[in-house]
Design a protein around this motif. Structure first.
Motif, PDB file in Angstrom:
ATOM      1  N   ASP A  33       0.827  -1.209   0.000  1.00 33.69           N
ATOM      2  CA  ASP A  33       0.000   0.000   0.000  1.00 33.69           C
ATOM      3  C   ASP A  33       0.857   1.253   0.000  1.00 33.69           C
ATOM      4  O   ASP A  33       0.485   2.277  -0.563  1.00 33.69           O
ATOM      5  N   HIS A  34       2.006   1.176   0.658  1.00 28.17           N
ATOM      6  CA  HIS A  34       2.889   2.323   0.814  1.00 28.17           C
ATOM      7  C   HIS A  34       4.340   1.884   0.674  1.00 28.17           C
ATOM      8  O   HIS A  34       4.726   0.850   1.208  1.00 28.17           O
ATOM      9  N   VAL A  35       5.134   2.664  -0.043  1.00 33.69           N
ATOM     10  CA  VAL A  35       6.566   2.396  -0.204  1.00 33.69           C
ATOM     11  C   VAL A  35       7.336   3.688   0.021  1.00 33.69           C
ATOM     12  O   VAL A  35       6.942   4.740  -0.476  1.00 33.69           O
ATOM     13  N   GLY A  36       8.422   3.573   0.763  1.00 35.87           N
ATOM     14  CA  GLY A  36       9.326   4.695   0.958  1.00 35.87           C
ATOM     15  C   GLY A  36      10.646   4.403   0.280  1.00 35.87           C
ATOM     16  O   GLY A  36      11.220   3.327   0.464  1.00 35.87           O
ATOM     17  N   ILE A  37      11.102   5.331  -0.529  1.00 36.96           N
ATOM     18  CA  ILE A  37      12.418   5.221  -1.149  1.00 36.96           C
ATOM     19  C   ILE A  37      13.354   6.125  -0.362  1.00 36.96           C
ATOM     20  O   ILE A  37      13.073   7.303  -0.172  1.00 36.96           O
ATOM     21  N   GLY A  38      14.456   5.553   0.111  1.00 32.96           N
ATOM     22  CA  GLY A  38      15.399   6.315   0.921  1.00 32.96           C
ATOM     23  C   GLY A  38      16.760   6.392   0.274  1.00 32.96           C
ATOM     24  O   GLY A  38      17.059   5.685  -0.680  1.00 32.96           O
ATOM     25  N   GLY A  39      17.581   7.257   0.812  1.00 31.52           N
ATOM     26  CA  GLY A  39      18.932   7.422   0.319  1.00 31.52           C
ATOM     27  C   GLY A  39      19.476   8.795   0.619  1.00 31.52           C
ATOM     28  O   GLY A  39      20.651   9.054   0.445  1.00 31.52           O
ATOM     29  N   GLY A  40      18.620   9.672   1.048  1.00 32.81           N
ATOM     30  CA  GLY A  40      19.075  10.996   1.437  1.00 32.81           C
ATOM     31  C   GLY A  40      19.300  11.941   0.275  1.00 32.81           C
ATOM     32  O   GLY A  40      18.916  11.680  -0.843  1.00 32.81           O
ATOM     33  N   SER A  41      19.955  13.033   0.570  1.00 31.85           N
ATOM     34  CA  SER A  41      20.114  14.105  -0.413  1.00 31.85           C
ATOM     35  C   SER A  41      21.435  14.054  -1.156  1.00 31.85           C
ATOM     36  O   SER A  41      21.676  14.878  -2.022  1.00 31.85           O
ATOM     37  N   ASN A  42      22.300  13.109  -0.829  1.00 33.69           N
ATOM     38  CA  ASN A  42      23.615  13.062  -1.462  1.00 33.69           C
ATOM     39  C   ASN A  42      23.807  11.884  -2.399  1.00 33.69           C
ATOM     40  O   ASN A  42      24.936  11.585  -2.789  1.00 33.69           O
ATOM     41  N   ALA A  43      22.737  11.207  -2.780  1.00 34.83           N
ATOM     42  CA  ALA A  43      22.861  10.055  -3.670  1.00 34.83           C
ATOM     43  C   ALA A  43      23.394  10.496  -5.029  1.00 34.83           C
ATOM     44  O   ALA A  43      22.965  11.506  -5.577  1.00 34.83           O
ATOM     45  N   CYS A  44      24.356   9.755  -5.535  1.00 35.55           N
ATOM     46  CA  CYS A  44      24.940  10.041  -6.849  1.00 35.55           C
ATOM     47  C   CYS A  44      24.595   8.961  -7.863  1.00 35.55           C
ATOM     48  O   CYS A  44      24.770   9.148  -9.056  1.00 35.55           O
ATOM     49  N   SER A  45      24.132   7.818  -7.373  1.00 43.07           N
ATOM     50  CA  SER A  45      23.758   6.717  -8.260  1.00 43.07           C
ATOM     51  C   SER A  45      22.599   5.961  -7.638  1.00 43.07           C
ATOM     52  O   SER A  45      22.314   6.102  -6.443  1.00 43.07           O
ATOM     53  N   CYS A  46      21.965   5.129  -8.432  1.00 42.22           N
ATOM     54  CA  CYS A  46      20.827   4.367  -7.921  1.00 42.22           C
ATOM     55  C   CYS A  46      21.248   3.427  -6.797  1.00 42.22           C
ATOM     56  O   CYS A  46      20.458   3.135  -5.906  1.00 42.22           O
ATOM     57  N   ARG A  47      22.482   2.979  -6.793  1.00 38.66           N
ATOM     58  CA  ARG A  47      22.973   2.061  -5.753  1.00 38.66           C
ATOM     59  C   ARG A  47      23.025   2.716  -4.374  1.00 38.66           C
ATOM     60  O   ARG A  47      23.175   2.029  -3.377  1.00 38.66           O
ATOM     61  N   GLU A  48      22.874   4.022  -4.321  1.00 37.39           N
ATOM     62  CA  GLU A  48      22.857   4.742  -3.044  1.00 37.39           C
ATOM     63  C   GLU A  48      21.432   5.013  -2.574  1.00 37.39           C
ATOM     64  O   GLU A  48      21.203   5.798  -1.668  1.00 37.39           O
ATOM     65  N   THR A  49      20.470   4.350  -3.201  1.00 39.06           N
ATOM     66  CA  THR A  49      19.062   4.450  -2.808  1.00 39.06           C
ATOM     67  C   THR A  49      18.597   3.076  -2.353  1.00 39.06           C
ATOM     68  O   THR A  49      19.277   2.083  -2.572  1.00 39.06           O
ATOM     69  N   GLU A  50      17.427   3.028  -1.721  1.00 35.54           N
ATOM     70  CA  GLU A  50      16.880   1.730  -1.321  1.00 35.54           C
ATOM     71  C   GLU A  50      15.383   1.816  -1.119  1.00 35.54           C
ATOM     72  O   GLU A  50      14.835   2.890  -0.867  1.00 35.54           O
ATOM     73  N   CYS A  51      14.750   0.667  -1.220  1.00 36.96           N
ATOM     74  CA  CYS A  51      13.330   0.542  -0.907  1.00 36.96           C
ATOM     75  C   CYS A  51      13.243   0.248   0.592  1.00 36.96           C
ATOM     76  O   CYS A  51      13.553  -0.868   1.043  1.00 36.96           O
ATOM     77  N   ALA A  52      12.835   1.241   1.353  1.00 38.33           N
ATOM     78  CA  ALA A  52      12.799   1.109   2.802  1.00 38.33           C
ATOM     79  C   ALA A  52      11.748   0.127   3.285  1.00 38.33           C
ATOM     80  O   ALA A  52      11.792  -0.327   4.433  1.00 38.33           O
ATOM     81  N   ASP A  53      10.813  -0.236   2.431  1.00 42.03           N
ATOM     82  CA  ASP A  53       9.734  -1.144   2.819  1.00 42.03           C
ATOM     83  C   ASP A  53       9.933  -2.571   2.361  1.00 42.03           C
ATOM     84  O   ASP A  53       9.025  -3.400   2.482  1.00 42.03           O
ATOM     85  N   PHE A  54      11.127  -2.895   1.869  1.00 38.77           N
ATOM     86  CA  PHE A  54      11.434  -4.264   1.500  1.00 38.77           C
ATOM     87  C   PHE A  54      11.328  -5.170   2.731  1.00 38.77           C
ATOM     88  O   PHE A  54      11.841  -4.844   3.802  1.00 38.77           O
ATOM     89  N   ARG A  55      10.639  -6.280   2.586  1.00 39.60           N
ATOM     90  CA  ARG A  55      10.527  -7.290   3.638  1.00 39.60           C
ATOM     91  C   ARG A  55      10.774  -8.649   3.006  1.00 39.60           C
ATOM     92  O   ARG A  55      10.038  -9.061   2.100  1.00 39.60           O
ATOM     93  N   CYS A  56      11.800  -9.317   3.476  1.00 41.53           N
ATOM     94  CA  CYS A  56      12.182 -10.605   2.890  1.00 41.53           C
ATOM     95  C   CYS A  56      11.209 -11.709   3.294  1.00 41.53           C
ATOM     96  O   CYS A  56      10.824 -11.810   4.447  1.00 41.53           O
ATOM     97  N   ARG A  57      10.827 -12.519   2.346  1.00 42.77           N
ATOM     98  CA  ARG A  57       9.957 -13.660   2.647  1.00 42.77           C
ATOM     99  C   ARG A  57      10.774 -14.888   3.014  1.00 42.77           C
ATOM    100  O   ARG A  57      10.232 -15.965   3.165  1.00 42.77           O
ATOM    101  N   CYS A  58      12.121 -14.732   3.136  1.00 41.45           N
ATOM    102  CA  CYS A  58      12.983 -15.879   3.460  1.00 41.45           C
ATOM    103  C   CYS A  58      12.951 -16.238   4.929  1.00 41.45           C
ATOM    104  O   CYS A  58      12.451 -15.624   5.751  1.00 41.45           O
TER     105      CYS A  58
END
Length: 105
Positions: A80-105
């Motif tokens: 229902d809701h997703v937060g993308i994080g990484g702050g204000s200094n990200a220079c590439s996509c690898r410096e971002t993340e899906c804060a709502d990722f939950r592993c089913r493992c």
């Protein structure tokens, strides 16, 4: 569509913590934690780059490559809701993340 909040203020598509891109892709095929994911749609704002001209919306279609996430349903985010994080200094996509990722493992 999923409600999307983005704190990656250095992204070309970010407008007041909303995304002006209609659809984004979350990467992280082998992710087992949020830090293993990223917003593949991230584009860094440049000094000679104008902000995106799209309308910033609180919702977006989210393609999801993080197949181990509980929200992934046929490579689409069903949260229902997703937060993308990484702050204000990200220079590439690898410096971002899906804060709502939950592993089913």
């Amino acid at each position: 569509m999923t409600q999307l909040d983005c704190t990656v203020t250095n992204c070309l598509y970010n407008r007041d913590c909303l995304c002006s891109k209609e659809d984004i892709t979350i990467g992280g095929k082998n992710a087992t934690r949020a830090g293993d994911t990223c917003c593949e749609s991230f584009r860094e704002k440049g000094t000679n780059t104008m902000n995106s001209t799209g309308y910033a919306s609180p919702t977006a279609e989210i393609e999801c490559e993080a197949v181990k996430c509980v929200h992934n349903q046929n490579c689409k985010c069903a949260a229902d809701h997703v937060g993308i994080g990484g702050g204000s200094n990200a220079c590439s996509c690898r410096e971002t993340e899906c804060a709502d990722f939950r592993c089913r493992c």
